[in-house]
Design a protein around this motif. Structure first.
Motif, mmCIF file in Angstrom:
data_model
loop_
_atom_site.group_PDB
_atom_site.id
_atom_site.type_symbol
_atom_site.label_atom_id
_atom_site.label_comp_id
_atom_site.label_asym_id
_atom_site.label_seq_id
_atom_site.Cartn_x
_atom_site.Cartn_y
_atom_site.Cartn_z
ATOM 1 N N VAL A 17 24.706 -9.257 32.842
ATOM 2 C CA VAL A 17 25.761 -8.818 33.758
ATOM 3 C C VAL A 17 25.256 -8.849 35.198
ATOM 4 C CG1 VAL A 17 27.417 -6.980 34.274
ATOM 5 C CG2 VAL A 17 26.524 -7.235 31.932
ATOM 6 N N GLN A 18 26.107 -9.344 36.082
ATOM 7 C CA GLN A 18 25.887 -9.188 37.516
ATOM 8 C C GLN A 18 26.965 -8.283 38.081
ATOM 9 O OE1 GLN A 18 25.217 -12.059 40.465
ATOM 10 N NE2 GLN A 18 23.138 -12.459 39.773
ATOM 11 N N CYS A 19 26.577 -7.406 39.016
ATOM 12 C CA CYS A 19 27.512 -6.454 39.628
ATOM 13 C C CYS A 19 27.542 -6.705 41.128
ATOM 14 C CB CYS A 19 27.071 -5.023 39.350
ATOM 15 S SG CYS A 19 26.757 -4.696 37.597
ATOM 16 N N LYS A 20 28.719 -6.984 41.667
ATOM 17 C CA LYS A 20 28.838 -7.344 43.082
ATOM 18 C C LYS A 20 29.805 -6.400 43.795
ATOM 19 C CE LYS A 20 26.102 -10.886 42.755
ATOM 20 N NZ LYS A 20 24.751 -10.817 43.369
ATOM 21 N N ARG A 21 29.252 -5.472 44.552
ATOM 22 C CA ARG A 21 30.093 -4.617 45.396
ATOM 23 C C ARG A 21 30.177 -5.289 46.764
ATOM 24 N NH1 ARG A 21 30.513 -1.807 49.412
ATOM 25 N NH2 ARG A 21 28.316 -1.914 49.965
ATOM 26 N N TYR A 22 31.089 -6.252 46.855
ATOM 27 C CA TYR A 22 31.256 -7.051 48.068
ATOM 28 C C TYR A 22 32.536 -6.653 48.795
ATOM 29 C CZ TYR A 22 27.603 -10.473 46.853
ATOM 30 O OH TYR A 22 26.418 -11.102 46.570
ATOM 31 N N ALA A 23 32.529 -6.863 50.097
ATOM 32 C CA ALA A 23 33.734 -6.641 50.894
ATOM 33 C C ALA A 23 34.645 -7.860 50.855
ATOM 34 C CB ALA A 23 33.359 -6.312 52.333
ATOM 35 N N LYS A 24 34.140 -8.956 50.300
ATOM 36 C CA LYS A 24 34.934 -10.184 50.190
ATOM 37 C C LYS A 24 34.769 -10.767 48.795
ATOM 38 C CE LYS A 24 31.174 -12.905 52.228
ATOM 39 N NZ LYS A 24 30.805 -13.844 53.317
ATOM 40 N N ALA A 25 35.495 -11.842 48.534
ATOM 41 C CA ALA A 25 35.456 -12.462 47.208
ATOM 42 C C ALA A 25 34.070 -13.048 46.912
ATOM 43 C CB ALA A 25 36.520 -13.552 47.115
ATOM 44 N N VAL A 26 33.688 -12.960 45.659
ATOM 45 C CA VAL A 26 32.399 -13.489 45.213
ATOM 46 C C VAL A 26 32.475 -15.003 45.089
ATOM 47 C CG1 VAL A 26 30.798 -13.548 43.260
ATOM 48 C CG2 VAL A 26 31.767 -11.371 44.026
ATOM 49 N N GLY A 27 31.424 -15.674 45.552
ATOM 50 C CA GLY A 27 31.390 -17.132 45.509
ATOM 51 C C GLY A 27 30.540 -17.687 44.387
ATOM 52 N N ASN A 28 30.193 -18.984 44.521
ATOM 53 C CA ASN A 28 29.499 -19.702 43.451
ATOM 54 C C ASN A 28 28.109 -19.157 43.122
ATOM 55 O OD1 ASN A 28 31.596 -21.405 43.079
ATOM 56 N ND2 ASN A 28 30.549 -23.277 43.713
ATOM 57 N N LYS A 29 27.427 -18.575 44.116
ATOM 58 C CA LYS A 29 26.036 -18.184 43.906
ATOM 59 C C LYS A 29 25.890 -17.213 42.740
ATOM 60 C CE LYS A 29 22.002 -16.188 46.207
ATOM 61 N NZ LYS A 29 21.457 -15.546 47.422
ATOM 62 N N ALA A 30 26.775 -16.249 42.664
ATOM 63 C CA ALA A 30 26.697 -15.269 41.578
ATOM 64 C C ALA A 30 26.891 -15.936 40.222
ATOM 65 C CB ALA A 30 27.744 -14.179 41.785
ATOM 66 N N ILE A 31 27.774 -16.924 40.172
ATOM 67 C CA ILE A 31 28.023 -17.641 38.906
ATOM 68 C C ILE A 31 26.775 -18.413 38.502
ATOM 69 C CG2 ILE A 31 29.592 -19.167 37.680
ATOM 70 C CD1 ILE A 31 30.850 -16.625 39.002
ATOM 71 N N GLN A 32 26.162 -19.083 39.468
ATOM 72 C CA GLN A 32 24.947 -19.845 39.178
ATOM 73 C C GLN A 32 23.822 -18.937 38.686
ATOM 74 O OE1 GLN A 32 24.441 -21.596 43.025
ATOM 75 N NE2 GLN A 32 25.953 -23.237 42.674
ATOM 76 N N GLU A 33 23.717 -17.773 39.301
ATOM 77 C CA GLU A 33 22.648 -16.845 38.914
ATOM 78 C C GLU A 33 22.859 -16.302 37.504
ATOM 79 O OE1 GLU A 33 22.797 -13.963 42.014
ATOM 80 O OE2 GLU A 33 21.504 -15.101 43.369
ATOM 81 N N ILE A 34 24.085 -15.968 37.164
ATOM 82 C CA ILE A 34 24.323 -15.384 35.855
ATOM 83 C C ILE A 34 24.217 -16.438 34.756
ATOM 84 C CG2 ILE A 34 26.834 -15.657 35.630
ATOM 85 C CD1 ILE A 34 24.730 -12.496 34.837
ATOM 86 N N VAL A 35 24.506 -17.689 35.088
ATOM 87 C CA VAL A 35 24.309 -18.774 34.116
ATOM 88 C C VAL A 35 22.816 -18.935 33.837
ATOM 89 C CG1 VAL A 35 24.461 -21.274 33.776
ATOM 90 C CG2 VAL A 35 26.435 -20.013 34.640
ATOM 91 N N ALA B 108 36.409 -21.640 39.042
ATOM 92 C CA ALA B 108 36.298 -22.946 38.396
ATOM 93 C C ALA B 108 34.929 -23.121 37.751
ATOM 94 C CB ALA B 108 36.552 -24.050 39.424
ATOM 95 N N LEU B 109 33.888 -22.724 38.469
ATOM 96 C CA LEU B 109 32.531 -22.838 37.934
ATOM 97 C C LEU B 109 32.335 -21.911 36.741
ATOM 98 C CD1 LEU B 109 29.772 -24.184 38.317
ATOM 99 C CD2 LEU B 109 29.138 -22.290 39.828
ATOM 100 N N ALA B 110 32.929 -20.732 36.811
ATOM 101 C CA ALA B 110 32.829 -19.781 35.705
ATOM 102 C C ALA B 110 33.524 -20.329 34.458
ATOM 103 C CB ALA B 110 33.438 -18.444 36.109
ATOM 104 N N ASP B 111 34.655 -20.999 34.643
ATOM 105 C CA ASP B 111 35.410 -21.537 33.510
ATOM 106 C C ASP B 111 34.589 -22.538 32.708
ATOM 107 O OD1 ASP B 111 37.629 -20.008 33.936
ATOM 108 O OD2 ASP B 111 38.722 -21.534 35.083
ATOM 109 N N VAL B 112 33.896 -23.429 33.414
ATOM 110 C CA VAL B 112 33.160 -24.479 32.707
ATOM 111 C C VAL B 112 31.854 -23.958 32.109
ATOM 112 C CG1 VAL B 112 34.178 -26.312 34.093
ATOM 113 C CG2 VAL B 112 32.007 -25.290 34.807
ATOM 114 N N ASN B 113 31.421 -22.764 32.526
ATOM 115 C CA ASN B 113 30.166 -22.208 32.014
ATOM 116 C C ASN B 113 30.383 -20.976 31.133
ATOM 117 O OD1 ASN B 113 27.651 -23.618 33.291
ATOM 118 N ND2 ASN B 113 29.148 -23.454 34.960
ATOM 119 N N ASP B 114 31.654 -20.705 30.798
ATOM 120 C CA ASP B 114 31.991 -19.576 29.931
ATOM 121 C C ASP B 114 31.491 -18.239 30.492
ATOM 122 O OD1 ASP B 114 33.291 -21.166 28.010
ATOM 123 O OD2 ASP B 114 31.370 -21.655 27.061
ATOM 124 N N VAL B 115 31.597 -18.098 31.800
ATOM 125 C CA VAL B 115 31.235 -16.836 32.459
ATOM 126 C C VAL B 115 32.495 -15.990 32.596
ATOM 127 C CG1 VAL B 115 30.366 -15.765 34.570
ATOM 128 C CG2 VAL B 115 29.294 -17.859 33.688
#
Length: 257
Positions: A192-210, A235-242
């Motif tokens: 699990v990754q937890c992101k308390r961001y003020a904006k939308a989470v981008g690709n980096k978090a998806i890459q890290e959790i993969v 989109a990146l999460a969809d193809v990596n089952d995140v």
């Protein structure tokens, strides 16, 4: 030992010069040594009792004053390893830092306080911190604070997962290989990754959790965020089952599949 022998010789010589027999003077000398020893022991005992009372009273007051910070540090520093063993080395160092830099400077200037550190930890610090931690833990998952610190957000999410039956452990900040939490349930492992961001989470978090998914050989990869995800991240999460969710999705019916 040399001091005792010397003292007895002196008493015998003085006693003999005063008309006391050798054995009477020796007996009197031994009696004096015993009396002085008993008085010294009583004085030391009373002094220790006074010091303990001071450190429990003043130390307890300072623990209460800094209780929020102490609980936060306890939550951040205590970890459970892969074998279920609790790692307290970092917390032990934090306790020593608190005792030496907060407690001792507030006490009357005298020697011996350092000998009471174990007593202070066991009788004052630990009970207060553990009790406050448990109270906070039980209410943590139902009291989200928008200004929560990132590390506290990880513990917030871990507690919500625990309420759903997962054994969730927050990882160390260094060497976590992209996972903030390792959650297990029966034979399933979820990173699990937890992101308390003020904006939308981008690709980096998806890459890290993969990467974490592969490193921990986990069955599920989950990202929890406070403010959604970018289109690219989805989109990146969809193809990596995140799995991408908000922490409010972690309710009784939630499952990672």
């Amino acid at each position: 030992m040399q001091f005792i022998v010397g003292f007895l010789v002196l008493v015998v010589l003085l006693g003999s010069s005063a008309g006391m027999g050798f054995f009477n003077a020796l007996t009197f000398g031994i009696f004096l040594i015993i009396a002085i020893s008993v008085i010294a022991i009583v004085m030391i005992h009373n002094n220790n009792k006074q010091m303990i009372a001071v450190i429990e009273t003043e130390g307890g007051r300072l623990v209460e004053e800094h209780l929020s910070a102490l609980v936060r540090r306890y939550r951040q520093l205590v970890r459970t390893d892969d074998y279920g063993l609790v790692e307290t080395k970092a917390w032990d160092k934090e306790r020593a830092h608190f005792f030496n830099n907060v407690i001792i400077p507030s006490l009357p200037a005298k020697s011996g306080w350092e000998n009471l550190q174990s007593h202070f930890n066991e009788k004052v610090l630990d009970p207060k911190v553990y009790s406050a931690f448990e109270r906070q833990r039980q209410s943590f998952a139902s009291n989200f604070d928008p200004d929560i610190a990132p590390i506290d957000y990880e513990h917030f999410c871990a507690e919500r997962l625990r309420q759903l039956g997962w054994k969730a452990e927050v990882t160390k900040s260094a060497g976590d290989q992209g996972a903030d939490i390792i959650a297990t349930k029966e034979d399933d492992v979820m990173v699990v990754q937890c992101k308390r961001y003020a904006k939308a989470v981008g690709n980096k978090a998806i890459q890290e959790i993969v990467g974490a998914l592969r490193f921990y050989d986990a069955a599920y990869a989950l990202v929890i965020a406070t403010n959604g995800y970018t289109k690219a991240a989805r989109a990146l999460a969809d193809v990596n089952d995140v799995i991408l969710i908000h922490h409010d999705d972690l309710v009784d019916t939630w499952k990672p599949y």
